[in-house]
Write a protein that holds these residues in place. Sequence first.
Motif, PDB file in Angstrom:
ATOM      1  N   LEU A 267       0.827  -1.211   0.000  1.00 14.35           N
ATOM      2  CA  LEU A 267       0.000   0.000   0.000  1.00 14.35           C
ATOM      3  C   LEU A 267       0.860   1.259   0.000  1.00 14.35           C
ATOM      4  O   LEU A 267       0.561   2.222  -0.710  1.00 14.35           O
ATOM      5  CB  LEU A 267      -0.936   0.008   1.210  1.00 14.35           C
ATOM      6  CG  LEU A 267      -2.062  -1.018   1.215  1.00 14.35           C
ATOM      7  CD1 LEU A 267      -2.828  -0.963   2.535  1.00 14.35           C
ATOM      8  CD2 LEU A 267      -2.993  -0.818   0.042  1.00 14.35           C
ATOM      9  N   VAL A 268       1.922   1.258   0.776  1.00  5.26           N
ATOM     10  CA  VAL A 268       2.809   2.423   0.840  1.00  5.26           C
ATOM     11  C   VAL A 268       3.564   2.587  -0.481  1.00  5.26           C
ATOM     12  O   VAL A 268       3.730   3.705  -0.976  1.00  5.26           O
ATOM     13  CB  VAL A 268       3.772   2.327   2.039  1.00  5.26           C
ATOM     14  CG1 VAL A 268       4.872   3.368   1.962  1.00  5.26           C
ATOM     15  CG2 VAL A 268       2.998   2.457   3.346  1.00  5.26           C
ATOM     16  N   PHE A 269       4.000   1.476  -1.065  1.00  3.03           N
ATOM     17  CA  PHE A 269       4.705   1.534  -2.354  1.00  3.03           C
ATOM     18  C   PHE A 269       3.837   2.239  -3.400  1.00  3.03           C
ATOM     19  O   PHE A 269       4.245   3.231  -3.994  1.00  3.03           O
ATOM     20  CB  PHE A 269       5.065   0.119  -2.819  1.00  3.03           C
ATOM     21  CG  PHE A 269       5.676   0.067  -4.196  1.00  3.03           C
ATOM     22  CD1 PHE A 269       7.041   0.228  -4.369  1.00  3.03           C
ATOM     23  CD2 PHE A 269       4.897  -0.167  -5.320  1.00  3.03           C
ATOM     24  CE1 PHE A 269       7.620   0.175  -5.636  1.00  3.03           C
ATOM     25  CE2 PHE A 269       5.456  -0.219  -6.592  1.00  3.03           C
ATOM     26  CZ  PHE A 269       6.819  -0.048  -6.753  1.00  3.03           C
ATOM     27  N   PHE A 270       2.644   1.706  -3.606  1.00  2.57           N
ATOM     28  CA  PHE A 270       1.767   2.296  -4.618  1.00  2.57           C
ATOM     29  C   PHE A 270       1.320   3.694  -4.216  1.00  2.57           C
ATOM     30  O   PHE A 270       1.331   4.614  -5.039  1.00  2.57           O
ATOM     31  CB  PHE A 270       0.558   1.394  -4.881  1.00  2.57           C
ATOM     32  CG  PHE A 270       0.899   0.174  -5.682  1.00  2.57           C
ATOM     33  CD1 PHE A 270       1.243   0.281  -7.018  1.00  2.57           C
ATOM     34  CD2 PHE A 270       0.886  -1.081  -5.102  1.00  2.57           C
ATOM     35  CE1 PHE A 270       1.563  -0.848  -7.773  1.00  2.57           C
ATOM     36  CE2 PHE A 270       1.197  -2.215  -5.837  1.00  2.57           C
ATOM     37  CZ  PHE A 270       1.544  -2.100  -7.170  1.00  2.57           C
ATOM     38  N   GLY A 271       0.929   3.867  -2.974  1.00  2.00           N
ATOM     39  CA  GLY A 271       0.451   5.171  -2.515  1.00  2.00           C
ATOM     40  C   GLY A 271       1.489   6.263  -2.675  1.00  2.00           C
ATOM     41  O   GLY A 271       1.180   7.366  -3.134  1.00  2.00           O
TER      42      GLY A 271
ATOM     43  N   GLN B  53       2.994   7.826 -11.083  1.00  2.00           N
ATOM     44  CA  GLN B  53       3.692   6.731 -11.746  1.00  2.00           C
ATOM     45  C   GLN B  53       4.526   5.920 -10.765  1.00  2.00           C
ATOM     46  O   GLN B  53       5.322   6.478 -10.017  1.00  2.00           O
ATOM     47  CB  GLN B  53       4.651   7.260 -12.811  1.00  2.00           C
ATOM     48  CG  GLN B  53       4.005   7.973 -13.959  1.00  2.00           C
ATOM     49  CD  GLN B  53       5.052   8.425 -14.953  1.00  2.00           C
ATOM     50  OE1 GLN B  53       5.889   9.263 -14.641  1.00  2.00           O
ATOM     51  NE2 GLN B  53       5.004   7.851 -16.156  1.00  2.00           N
ATOM     52  N   THR B  54       4.345   4.592 -10.818  1.00  2.00           N
ATOM     53  CA  THR B  54       5.247   3.701 -10.101  1.00  2.00           C
ATOM     54  C   THR B  54       6.460   3.468 -10.993  1.00  2.00           C
ATOM     55  O   THR B  54       6.524   3.982 -12.124  1.00  2.00           O
ATOM     56  CB  THR B  54       4.572   2.350  -9.816  1.00  2.00           C
ATOM     57  OG1 THR B  54       4.199   1.766 -11.072  1.00  2.00           O
ATOM     58  CG2 THR B  54       3.358   2.508  -8.911  1.00  2.00           C
TER      59      THR B  54
ATOM     60  N   TRP C  16      -4.153   9.966  -1.125  1.00  2.00           N
ATOM     61  CA  TRP C  16      -3.828   8.747  -0.376  1.00  2.00           C
ATOM     62  C   TRP C  16      -5.060   7.856  -0.179  1.00  2.00           C
ATOM     63  O   TRP C  16      -4.964   6.648  -0.423  1.00  2.00           O
ATOM     64  CB  TRP C  16      -3.174   9.087   0.973  1.00  2.00           C
ATOM     65  CG  TRP C  16      -1.686   9.178   0.856  1.00  2.00           C
ATOM     66  CD1 TRP C  16      -0.942  10.306   0.683  1.00  2.00           C
ATOM     67  CD2 TRP C  16      -0.762   8.090   0.849  1.00  2.00           C
ATOM     68  NE1 TRP C  16       0.391   9.988   0.576  1.00  2.00           N
ATOM     69  CE2 TRP C  16       0.531   8.633   0.685  1.00  2.00           C
ATOM     70  CE3 TRP C  16      -0.900   6.720   0.965  1.00  2.00           C
ATOM     71  CZ2 TRP C  16       1.672   7.833   0.641  1.00  2.00           C
ATOM     72  CZ3 TRP C  16       0.247   5.922   0.919  1.00  2.00           C
ATOM     73  CH2 TRP C  16       1.508   6.484   0.762  1.00  2.00           C
ATOM     74  N   PRO C  17      -6.213   8.407   0.220  1.00  2.00           N
ATOM     75  CA  PRO C  17      -7.389   7.521   0.338  1.00  2.00           C
ATOM     76  C   PRO C  17      -7.735   6.840  -0.991  1.00  2.00           C
ATOM     77  O   PRO C  17      -8.063   5.652  -1.012  1.00  2.00           O
ATOM     78  CB  PRO C  17      -8.508   8.459   0.796  1.00  2.00           C
ATOM     79  CG  PRO C  17      -7.797   9.557   1.519  1.00  2.00           C
ATOM     80  CD  PRO C  17      -6.504   9.744   0.760  1.00  2.00           C
ATOM     81  N   GLN C  18      -7.634   7.570  -2.097  1.00  2.00           N
ATOM     82  CA  GLN C  18      -7.898   6.962  -3.401  1.00  2.00           C
ATOM     83  C   GLN C  18      -6.886   5.870  -3.708  1.00  2.00           C
ATOM     84  O   GLN C  18      -7.239   4.833  -4.271  1.00  2.00           O
ATOM     85  CB  GLN C  18      -7.836   8.011  -4.521  1.00  2.00           C
ATOM     86  CG  GLN C  18      -9.107   8.779  -4.734  1.00  2.00           C
ATOM     87  CD  GLN C  18      -8.963   9.780  -5.861  1.00  2.00           C
ATOM     88  OE1 GLN C  18      -8.068  10.619  -5.837  1.00  2.00           O
ATOM     89  NE2 GLN C  18      -9.853   9.696  -6.836  1.00  2.00           N
TER      90      GLN C  18
ATOM     91  N   ARG D 112      -7.838   2.122  -4.389  1.00  2.00           N
ATOM     92  CA  ARG D 112      -7.409   1.584  -5.681  1.00  2.00           C
ATOM     93  C   ARG D 112      -6.582   0.319  -5.506  1.00  2.00           C
ATOM     94  O   ARG D 112      -6.804  -0.676  -6.207  1.00  2.00           O
ATOM     95  CB  ARG D 112      -6.613   2.652  -6.429  1.00  2.00           C
ATOM     96  CG  ARG D 112      -6.196   2.245  -7.802  1.00  2.00           C
ATOM     97  CD  ARG D 112      -5.447   3.371  -8.518  1.00  2.00           C
ATOM     98  NE  ARG D 112      -4.801   2.837  -9.684  1.00  2.00           N
ATOM     99  CZ  ARG D 112      -5.437   2.489 -10.786  1.00  2.00           C
ATOM    100  NH1 ARG D 112      -6.730   2.651 -10.892  1.00  2.00           N
ATOM    101  NH2 ARG D 112      -4.771   1.982 -11.809  1.00  2.00           N
ATOM    102  N   SER D 113      -5.646   0.334  -4.577  1.00  2.00           N
ATOM    103  CA  SER D 113      -4.790  -0.836  -4.342  1.00  2.00           C
ATOM    104  C   SER D 113      -5.603  -2.034  -3.864  1.00  2.00           C
ATOM    105  O   SER D 113      -5.425  -3.150  -4.363  1.00  2.00           O
ATOM    106  CB  SER D 113      -3.716  -0.511  -3.301  1.00  2.00           C
ATOM    107  OG  SER D 113      -2.821   0.438  -3.785  1.00  2.00           O
TER     108      SER D 113
END
Length: 166
Positions: free
Chosen positions: A79-83, A91-92, A112-114, A118-119
């Motif tokens: 979650l932290v990676f993607f967020g 972009q990741t 962040w909530p989105q 999303r994740s």
Amino acid sequence: MSGEFPRAGFWRRFASLVYDTLAIIAFAMLTVVLYLFAVQGLITLDVISLNGAEDVSALIQESLLLSSVRSALLVTVALVFFGYFWTKSGQTIGMRAWRLKVQTNEGCLISWPQSIVRSLSALLGLGNLVVLIDFKNKKALQDYISKTEVVTLTKEENKRIYRELD
């Protein structure tokens, strides 16, 4: 839909997810090693004991609490990676390589909530399968739920976003 860039198809999303999965595996491995050291430290300080387990790894596997903490840590890493990447630039690492960007339906960076919604709604990437049948909108399950879209950038725009990060 953003008029500036077309929405991304399934195969670009999939390739990007492969790249990101490799990065997350590396972070997950580091997290597990640090967690093993932490549990070993607690054993050394006599806060917890092996309780007949062969080693620290076996103790974690046998303990519902310790294995739940490990699982929570691994979910948090993802979650932290993607967020982090999605809220900072859209972009990741994998998305940058494949010139993809996640954004709100209005073309802004997501919150962040989105990113968390999303994740979690991506269902380990399976949500992207919706793109295969949603020919018109090219949106995945997580796009619909989090009110986002993934667009394919031009090479120039991809470079511009990368330069802005410095």
